[in-house]
Scaffold this motif. Structure first.
Motif, PDB file in Angstrom:
ATOM      1  N   LEU A  41      41.720  17.877  -6.716  1.00 56.44           N
ATOM      2  CA  LEU A  41      41.062  19.027  -7.500  1.00 56.44           C
ATOM      3  C   LEU A  41      40.575  18.392  -8.867  1.00 56.44           C
ATOM      4  O   LEU A  41      39.241  19.014  -9.238  1.00 56.44           O
ATOM      5  CB  LEU A  41      42.004  20.067  -8.052  1.00 56.44           C
ATOM      6  CG  LEU A  41      42.529  21.134  -6.816  1.00 56.44           C
ATOM      7  CD1 LEU A  41      43.742  21.906  -7.346  1.00 56.44           C
ATOM      8  CD2 LEU A  41      41.135  21.904  -6.101  1.00 56.44           C
ATOM      9  N   LEU A  42      41.014  17.411  -9.299  1.00 56.17           N
ATOM     10  CA  LEU A  42      40.613  16.591 -10.309  1.00 56.17           C
ATOM     11  C   LEU A  42      39.124  15.685  -9.890  1.00 56.17           C
ATOM     12  O   LEU A  42      38.300  15.795 -10.749  1.00 56.17           O
ATOM     13  CB  LEU A  42      41.487  15.643 -10.936  1.00 56.17           C
ATOM     14  CG  LEU A  42      42.654  16.356 -11.809  1.00 56.17           C
ATOM     15  CD1 LEU A  42      43.651  15.405 -12.179  1.00 56.17           C
ATOM     16  CD2 LEU A  42      41.835  16.922 -12.880  1.00 56.17           C
ATOM     17  N   ALA A  43      39.250  15.485  -8.687  1.00 54.77           N
ATOM     18  CA  ALA A  43      37.974  14.510  -8.265  1.00 54.77           C
ATOM     19  C   ALA A  43      36.631  15.370  -8.158  1.00 54.77           C
ATOM     20  O   ALA A  43      35.650  15.073  -8.199  1.00 54.77           O
ATOM     21  CB  ALA A  43      38.546  13.728  -7.025  1.00 54.77           C
ATOM     22  N   LEU A  44      36.960  16.687  -7.764  1.00 50.07           N
ATOM     23  CA  LEU A  44      35.724  17.704  -7.423  1.00 50.07           C
ATOM     24  C   LEU A  44      34.910  17.723  -8.595  1.00 50.07           C
ATOM     25  O   LEU A  44      33.629  17.543  -8.335  1.00 50.07           O
ATOM     26  CB  LEU A  44      36.253  18.902  -6.761  1.00 50.07           C
ATOM     27  CG  LEU A  44      36.504  18.947  -5.441  1.00 50.07           C
ATOM     28  CD1 LEU A  44      37.140  20.150  -5.270  1.00 50.07           C
ATOM     29  CD2 LEU A  44      35.617  18.385  -4.494  1.00 50.07           C
ATOM     30  N   PRO A  45      35.513  18.139  -9.750  1.00 50.94           N
ATOM     31  CA  PRO A  45      34.177  17.915 -10.971  1.00 50.94           C
ATOM     32  C   PRO A  45      33.635  16.880 -11.398  1.00 50.94           C
ATOM     33  O   PRO A  45      32.698  16.648 -11.857  1.00 50.94           O
ATOM     34  CB  PRO A  45      35.197  18.696 -12.178  1.00 50.94           C
ATOM     35  CG  PRO A  45      36.513  19.251 -11.406  1.00 50.94           C
ATOM     36  CD  PRO A  45      36.678  18.424 -10.401  1.00 50.94           C
ATOM     37  N   VAL A  46      34.245  15.694 -11.036  1.00 50.83           N
ATOM     38  CA  VAL A  46      33.761  14.399 -11.284  1.00 50.83           C
ATOM     39  C   VAL A  46      32.542  14.206 -10.077  1.00 50.83           C
ATOM     40  O   VAL A  46      31.582  13.688 -10.735  1.00 50.83           O
ATOM     41  CB  VAL A  46      34.634  13.286 -11.294  1.00 50.83           C
ATOM     42  CG1 VAL A  46      34.221  11.965 -11.501  1.00 50.83           C
ATOM     43  CG2 VAL A  46      35.802  13.498 -12.560  1.00 50.83           C
ATOM     44  N   LEU A  47      32.828  14.188  -8.751  1.00 53.23           N
ATOM     45  CA  LEU A  47      32.096  14.026  -7.975  1.00 53.23           C
ATOM     46  C   LEU A  47      30.912  14.744  -7.786  1.00 53.23           C
ATOM     47  O   LEU A  47      29.701  14.135  -7.512  1.00 53.23           O
ATOM     48  CB  LEU A  47      32.690  13.897  -6.412  1.00 53.23           C
ATOM     49  CG  LEU A  47      33.738  12.913  -6.320  1.00 53.23           C
ATOM     50  CD1 LEU A  47      34.692  13.101  -5.198  1.00 53.23           C
ATOM     51  CD2 LEU A  47      33.221  11.694  -6.609  1.00 53.23           C
ATOM     52  N   ALA A  50      28.152  13.873 -10.313  1.00 49.79           N
ATOM     53  CA  ALA A  50      27.762  12.525  -9.838  1.00 49.79           C
ATOM     54  C   ALA A  50      26.676  12.848  -8.713  1.00 49.79           C
ATOM     55  O   ALA A  50      25.605  11.613  -8.897  1.00 49.79           O
ATOM     56  CB  ALA A  50      28.777  11.648  -9.376  1.00 49.79           C
ATOM     57  N   LEU A  51      26.682  13.485  -7.864  1.00 44.01           N
ATOM     58  CA  LEU A  51      25.581  13.628  -7.048  1.00 44.01           C
ATOM     59  C   LEU A  51      24.255  14.247  -7.302  1.00 44.01           C
ATOM     60  O   LEU A  51      23.386  14.143  -7.063  1.00 44.01           O
ATOM     61  CB  LEU A  51      25.964  14.684  -5.646  1.00 44.01           C
ATOM     62  CG  LEU A  51      27.457  13.858  -5.079  1.00 44.01           C
ATOM     63  CD1 LEU A  51      27.809  14.747  -3.900  1.00 44.01           C
ATOM     64  CD2 LEU A  51      26.695  12.541  -4.637  1.00 44.01           C
ATOM     65  N   ILE A  52      24.366  15.093  -8.389  1.00 42.88           N
ATOM     66  CA  ILE A  52      23.412  15.893  -8.863  1.00 42.88           C
ATOM     67  C   ILE A  52      22.689  15.422 -10.170  1.00 42.88           C
ATOM     68  O   ILE A  52      21.579  15.419 -10.368  1.00 42.88           O
ATOM     69  CB  ILE A  52      23.802  17.492  -9.408  1.00 42.88           C
ATOM     70  CG1 ILE A  52      24.609  18.086  -7.985  1.00 42.88           C
ATOM     71  CG2 ILE A  52      22.863  18.242  -9.880  1.00 42.88           C
ATOM     72  CD1 ILE A  52      24.927  19.431  -8.101  1.00 42.88           C
ATOM     73  N   ARG A  56      23.182   8.224 -16.040  1.00 42.09           N
ATOM     74  CA  ARG A  56      23.579   7.844 -17.501  1.00 42.09           C
ATOM     75  C   ARG A  56      24.260   9.263 -18.046  1.00 42.09           C
ATOM     76  O   ARG A  56      25.339   8.937 -18.596  1.00 42.09           O
ATOM     77  CB  ARG A  56      22.317   7.657 -18.343  1.00 42.09           C
ATOM     78  CG  ARG A  56      21.761   6.336 -18.364  1.00 42.09           C
ATOM     79  CD  ARG A  56      20.555   6.251 -19.164  1.00 42.09           C
ATOM     80  NE  ARG A  56      20.873   6.446 -20.544  1.00 42.09           N
ATOM     81  CZ  ARG A  56      19.919   6.744 -21.330  1.00 42.09           C
ATOM     82  NH1 ARG A  56      18.580   6.455 -21.095  1.00 42.09           N
ATOM     83  NH2 ARG A  56      20.234   6.759 -22.724  1.00 42.09           N
ATOM     84  N   VAL A  57      24.136  10.289 -17.419  1.00 46.45           N
ATOM     85  CA  VAL A  57      24.536  11.652 -17.818  1.00 46.45           C
ATOM     86  C   VAL A  57      25.981  11.573 -17.319  1.00 46.45           C
ATOM     87  O   VAL A  57      26.971  12.118 -17.959  1.00 46.45           O
ATOM     88  CB  VAL A  57      23.733  13.110 -17.417  1.00 46.45           C
ATOM     89  CG1 VAL A  57      24.561  13.943 -17.533  1.00 46.45           C
ATOM     90  CG2 VAL A  57      22.473  12.837 -18.193  1.00 46.45           C
ATOM     91  N   THR A  58      26.244  11.347 -15.728  1.00 47.12           N
ATOM     92  CA  THR A  58      27.496  11.215 -15.292  1.00 47.12           C
ATOM     93  C   THR A  58      28.315  10.447 -15.923  1.00 47.12           C
ATOM     94  O   THR A  58      29.432  10.698 -16.049  1.00 47.12           O
ATOM     95  CB  THR A  58      27.145  11.044 -13.595  1.00 47.12           C
ATOM     96  OG1 THR A  58      26.385  11.654 -13.306  1.00 47.12           O
ATOM     97  CG2 THR A  58      28.430  10.718 -13.116  1.00 47.12           C
ATOM     98  N   LEU A  59      27.870   9.085 -16.326  1.00 48.20           N
ATOM     99  CA  LEU A  59      28.811   8.143 -17.000  1.00 48.20           C
ATOM    100  C   LEU A  59      29.501   8.615 -18.376  1.00 48.20           C
ATOM    101  O   LEU A  59      30.362   8.430 -18.648  1.00 48.20           O
ATOM    102  CB  LEU A  59      28.015   6.825 -17.013  1.00 48.20           C
ATOM    103  CG  LEU A  59      28.037   6.204 -15.665  1.00 48.20           C
ATOM    104  CD1 LEU A  59      27.099   4.716 -15.914  1.00 48.20           C
ATOM    105  CD2 LEU A  59      29.292   5.881 -15.073  1.00 48.20           C
TER     106      LEU A  59
END
Length: 89
Positions: A41-47, A50-52, A56-59
């Protein structure tokens, strides 16, 4: 190895006093897998961002999340630490 009556009595005393330690020393238990669903569940909002979003915004979002979550993570780690000083009878 367990033929010695002294070792058997020490093992029985250890099982009575601290069954968790006795099981760990005898190799009868396996360490539990903790928080598997929570990590997913914690990885979903991060991943998903990252795909969309651009890199720079993701990092930036990842860095801000880690900075904001670090005090809570430290408190959580301190709360679950069980050592000789914090062990309860």
């Amino acid at each position: 190895m367990d033929d010695d009556p002294v070792l058997r009595s020490l093992g029985a005393d250890l099982e009575r006093d601290d069954p968790g330690l006795a099981a760990l020393l005898s190799g009868r238990t396996h360490p539990p897998h903790r928080h598997s669903a929570a990590w997913l569940l914690l990885a979903l909002p991060v991943l998903l961002p990252a795909l969309i979003l651009p890199l720079r915004v993701t990092l930036g979002l990842l860095a801000m999340s880690l900075i904001l979550a670090s005090p809570g993570l430290v408190c959580w780690l301190c709360a679950i630490t069980e050592g000789p000083a914090t062990r309860r009878p």
